[in-house]
Design a protein around this motif. Structure first.
Motif, mmCIF file in Angstrom:
data_model
loop_
_atom_site.group_PDB
_atom_site.id
_atom_site.type_symbol
_atom_site.label_atom_id
_atom_site.label_comp_id
_atom_site.label_asym_id
_atom_site.label_seq_id
_atom_site.Cartn_x
_atom_site.Cartn_y
_atom_site.Cartn_z
ATOM 1 N N TYR A 157 40.140 51.764 48.185
ATOM 2 C CA TYR A 157 39.680 50.712 47.578
ATOM 3 C C TYR A 157 38.153 50.022 48.554
ATOM 4 O O TYR A 157 38.751 50.945 49.642
ATOM 5 C CB TYR A 157 40.955 49.912 46.900
ATOM 6 C CG TYR A 157 41.809 50.369 45.911
ATOM 7 C CD1 TYR A 157 41.882 50.957 45.236
ATOM 8 C CD2 TYR A 157 42.688 48.903 46.445
ATOM 9 C CE1 TYR A 157 42.598 51.189 44.372
ATOM 10 C CE2 TYR A 157 44.295 50.137 45.404
ATOM 11 C CZ TYR A 157 43.678 50.835 44.875
ATOM 12 O OH TYR A 157 44.843 51.364 43.209
ATOM 13 N N THR A 158 37.540 48.788 47.770
ATOM 14 C CA THR A 158 36.955 48.546 48.750
ATOM 15 C C THR A 158 37.382 46.929 49.103
ATOM 16 O O THR A 158 38.903 46.532 48.455
ATOM 17 C CB THR A 158 35.435 48.027 48.014
ATOM 18 O OG1 THR A 158 35.185 47.208 47.150
ATOM 19 C CG2 THR A 158 34.766 49.733 47.410
ATOM 20 N N GLN A 213 43.818 46.413 40.820
ATOM 21 C CA GLN A 213 43.864 47.291 42.454
ATOM 22 C C GLN A 213 44.368 46.306 43.276
ATOM 23 O O GLN A 213 45.206 46.524 44.370
ATOM 24 C CB GLN A 213 43.073 47.352 42.744
ATOM 25 C CG GLN A 213 41.906 48.352 41.933
ATOM 26 C CD GLN A 213 40.721 49.095 42.356
ATOM 27 O OE1 GLN A 213 39.190 47.582 42.368
ATOM 28 N NE2 GLN A 213 39.367 49.540 42.046
ATOM 29 N N ARG A 214 44.343 45.357 43.295
ATOM 30 C CA ARG A 214 45.349 43.769 44.110
ATOM 31 C C ARG A 214 46.198 44.319 44.205
ATOM 32 O O ARG A 214 47.499 43.762 44.397
ATOM 33 C CB ARG A 214 44.419 42.701 43.717
ATOM 34 C CG ARG A 214 43.263 42.046 44.368
ATOM 35 C CD ARG A 214 42.958 40.854 43.984
ATOM 36 N NE ARG A 214 41.999 41.046 42.519
ATOM 37 C CZ ARG A 214 42.356 40.010 41.557
ATOM 38 N NH1 ARG A 214 43.419 38.824 42.428
ATOM 39 N NH2 ARG A 214 42.087 39.429 40.500
ATOM 40 N N MET A 226 37.837 43.808 44.947
ATOM 41 C CA MET A 226 39.068 44.709 43.973
ATOM 42 C C MET A 226 39.252 43.692 42.006
ATOM 43 O O MET A 226 39.064 42.864 42.497
ATOM 44 C CB MET A 226 40.625 44.579 44.355
ATOM 45 C CG MET A 226 40.278 45.417 45.769
ATOM 46 S SD MET A 226 42.481 45.764 46.680
ATOM 47 C CE MET A 226 41.292 44.735 47.960
ATOM 48 N N THR A 227 39.526 44.623 41.494
ATOM 49 C CA THR A 227 40.078 44.777 40.887
ATOM 50 C C THR A 227 41.283 44.158 39.956
ATOM 51 O O THR A 227 42.491 43.994 41.492
ATOM 52 C CB THR A 227 40.076 45.760 39.236
ATOM 53 O OG1 THR A 227 41.011 46.682 39.494
ATOM 54 C CG2 THR A 227 38.878 46.666 38.728
ATOM 55 N N PRO A 252 41.916 45.704 51.722
ATOM 56 C CA PRO A 252 42.266 46.996 51.211
ATOM 57 C C PRO A 252 43.113 47.731 52.214
ATOM 58 O O PRO A 252 43.206 47.741 52.964
ATOM 59 C CB PRO A 252 41.048 48.144 50.843
ATOM 60 C CG PRO A 252 40.365 47.331 51.384
ATOM 61 C CD PRO A 252 40.845 45.797 51.900
ATOM 62 N N ASN A 312 47.456 46.708 45.435
ATOM 63 C CA ASN A 312 47.502 47.567 47.382
ATOM 64 C C ASN A 312 48.331 45.712 48.060
ATOM 65 O O ASN A 312 48.710 45.554 49.016
ATOM 66 C CB ASN A 312 45.965 46.454 47.686
ATOM 67 C CG ASN A 312 45.387 46.270 48.857
ATOM 68 O OD1 ASN A 312 45.334 47.239 49.345
ATOM 69 N ND2 ASN A 312 45.016 45.125 49.333
#
Ligand SMILES: *[C@@H]1O[C@H](CO)[C@@H](O)[C@H](O)[C@H]1NC(C)=O
Ligand SMILES: *[C@@H]1O[C@H](CO)[C@@H](O)[C@H](O)[C@H]1NC(C)=O
Ligand SMILES: *[C@@H]1O[C@H](CO)[C@@H](O)[C@H](O)[C@H]1NC(C)=O
Length: 511
Positions: A179-180, A187-188, A183-184, A173, A191
């Motif tokens: 985020y960690t 989220q990716r 990621m979903t 992230p 990111n």
């Protein structure tokens, strides 16, 4: 012969012992200086002669430790940090470049720093704290010394490429993102765009600015690209138990937890207060950069009401000498020895902004957290702690009497958080070498070998399109296209020949 080898041995030991080390630690945040102080005083204690450029200096005089104090930097970068909470991440990336310029230039323009640059002094090693201050890496080639980068967080977009770390947005992230490493899809997606924007902005806007500073403040002409990618070793203040397991090249050494010392005796009033906390105590601190006293009044009132409902005692690092409507179970003080308080067995929870130092100290002492992240990497750190089951996330926007009380009961009543915190504490401490000793080993290693070119990852010598195989992919696509059109052409030609000859054949038959 024997005397000679003895002499050589003594000479080597002596030589390593008396190395001259320059440390450049420009961060205006005091917590970063806690790390710098720990590392550089340890080097001084082991006999090295250290010189440290920083906006802070140790409280006492330390043998072998010379301070070059840069005034004005703290004031020049001050602002209301609580406002940063709501900023869009793209804007934060752009905002950071303003910070980069101020920090980089204030250090280099400082009168005493310029005097050092133009002196005849020599150094065997230069350690630069790396956070948006690339021009400061120029101290290493200026003094003809190898360069070690020190990073006060984990592997990040700001420094991973200096040592050839391929930092994929799919598992890393952006430090500003909440985020960690897991990621979903969306989220990716977010990111990836954040990372691409950061890289392009940095290469096109930030680095040219840093090159100008190099030209302006160092006598010798130097290319920023040559200097950055000549980093011998990178020390990261991370560990799988405090951040996340990352892909790291050989020259990256993780020393997370190195700054945590053996607990010292607490000041008597705090010790008494904690010893008497039979129901346990909650410790609340927003770190050294965020001032709890700056919180909006309605939030302060909500916090006080939530505390007044607890059986537990509360300790709050609060920057005003008094607080109206202070409940009986609350103790406030402007200064608190954070790590020593977290080490007290009666401390059962820690309300924190989620800075990496605070997170590391909480994990080290096995104390679960309520994370109220505000800016920088705090949202990512808290997301990682939540994923580990050692923290509850309480967004600053939602901070109120009810939400804080709910978070407190969750942390206090659900023993999983404390169990997980203790588990990660043992993981952090279960290492073959103490992280501080590891750091010193690698620093002296770089001095012994005059740099570490043998650890240099080949990735730093490739263009980005070579590194990500885009040239190879382009070539393969080109070959496939050539092959496809050749086959197509060939088939068409054969087919038309066949058609022609059958036509001819049938014509002949007809004739
Ligand atoms: C460096 O300069 C100082 C005077 O500024 C002089 O005393 C000293 O001998 C010089 N050292 C070297 C190694 O040239
Ligand atoms: C937490 O535990 C205390 C007693 O230990 C109890 O009074 C309280 O109701 C519990 N809170 C929740 C939310 O379960
Ligand atoms: C890179 O660093 C080494 C020492 O570690 C030094 O000998 C070399 O000159 C440096 N190269 C550049 C281009 O700065």
């Amino acid at each position: 012969m024997n005397t000679l080898s003895l002499f050589l041995l003594v000479a080597t030991v002596f030589c390593v012992k008396c190395s001259k080390i320059l440390g450049v630690f420009p961060s205006p945040g005091y917590s970063q200086f806690i790390l710098a102080e720990k590392l550089m005083t340890e080097l001084a204690r082991r006999g090295h002669e250290v010189t440290v450029i920083s906006p802070y200096k140790p409280k006492e005089n330390i043998k072998n430790y010379r301070s070059i104090l840069v005034d004005g930097l703290i004031a020049a970068t001050a602002g209301d940090l609580f406002e940063q909470d709501q900023e869009n991440i793209f804007k934060q990336i752009i905002f950071l470049d303003g910070f980069r310029k101020v920090v980089s230039e204030q250090i280099l323009a400082d009168e005493n720093v310029q005097r050092l640059i133009h002196s005849n002094e020599t150094f065997d090693l230069v350690i630069v704290e790396q956070f948006v201050n690339e021009a400061h890496m120029g101290f290493a080639p200026h003094f003809n010394a190898p360069l070690i980068s020190f990073v006060s967080f984990g592997i990040s977009e700001w420094s991973s490429h200096f040592v050839g770390n391929v930092r994929l947005p799919s598992v890393n992230p952006l430090s500003f993102a909440p985020y960690t490493d897991r990621m979903t899809f969306f989220q990716r997606l977010h990111n990836a765009f954040l990372n691409w924007f950061e890289v392009i902005f940095r290469e096109l806007v930030c680095y040219p600015g840093q090159q100008e500073l190099l030209n302006k403040y160092f006598p010798k002409q130097m290319r920023l690209q040559d200097i950055m990618y000549n980093t011998s070793i990178m020390l990261l203040n991370s560990h799988a138990s405090t951040t996340y397991p990352a892909t790291l090249t050989t020259s990256v050494i993780e020393i997370g937890g190195f700054h945590v010392s053996q607990p010292k005796t607490l000041p008597s009033d705090i010790k008494k207060y904690l010893d008497e906390a039979s129901e346990g105590a909650i410790f609340f601190s927003m770190g050294s950069n965020l001032k709890s006293a700056d919180l909006p009044k309605e939030k302060l009132d909500g916090i006080l009401r939530a505390f007044s409902k607890l059986k537990q005692k509360v300790l709050w690092k609060f920057e005003d000498s008094d607080i109206p409507n202070k409940p009986n179970n609350l103790f406030i003080s402007k200064w608190m020895p954070q790590s020593d308080i977290l080490a007290h067995p009666n401390v059962i929870a820690f309300i924190t902004h989620g800075g990496l130092l605070s997170t590391t100290e909480a994990i080290h002492h096995g104390v679960p957290m309520i994370g109220v992240p505000v800016f920088g990497d705090q949202k990512m750190n808290v997301a990682l702690s939540v994923k580990k089951g050692v923290a509850v996330h309480l967004p600053l926007m939602q901070l109120s009497e009810d939400s804080l009380y709910a978070a407190l009961t969750e942390i206090i009543n659900n023993s999983e958080y404390s169990k997980n915190a203790k588990k990660f504490s043992t993981i952090l401490k279960d290492q073959p070498v103490k992280p501080l000793d590891l750091a010193i080993f690698w620093i002296e290693y770089v001095i012994r070998h005059g740099g570490a070119p043998h650890l240099r990852n080949a990735a730093v010598d490739l263009y980005w399109f070579q590194l990500y195989l885009l040239d190879v992919i382009l070539f393969v696509v080109f070959c496939l296209a050539v092959f496809y059109y050749s086959v197509k052409l060939l088939v068409r030609r054969i087919f038309s020949n066949v058609v022609n000859s059958t036509r001819k054949g049938s014509k002949q038959k007809m004739n």
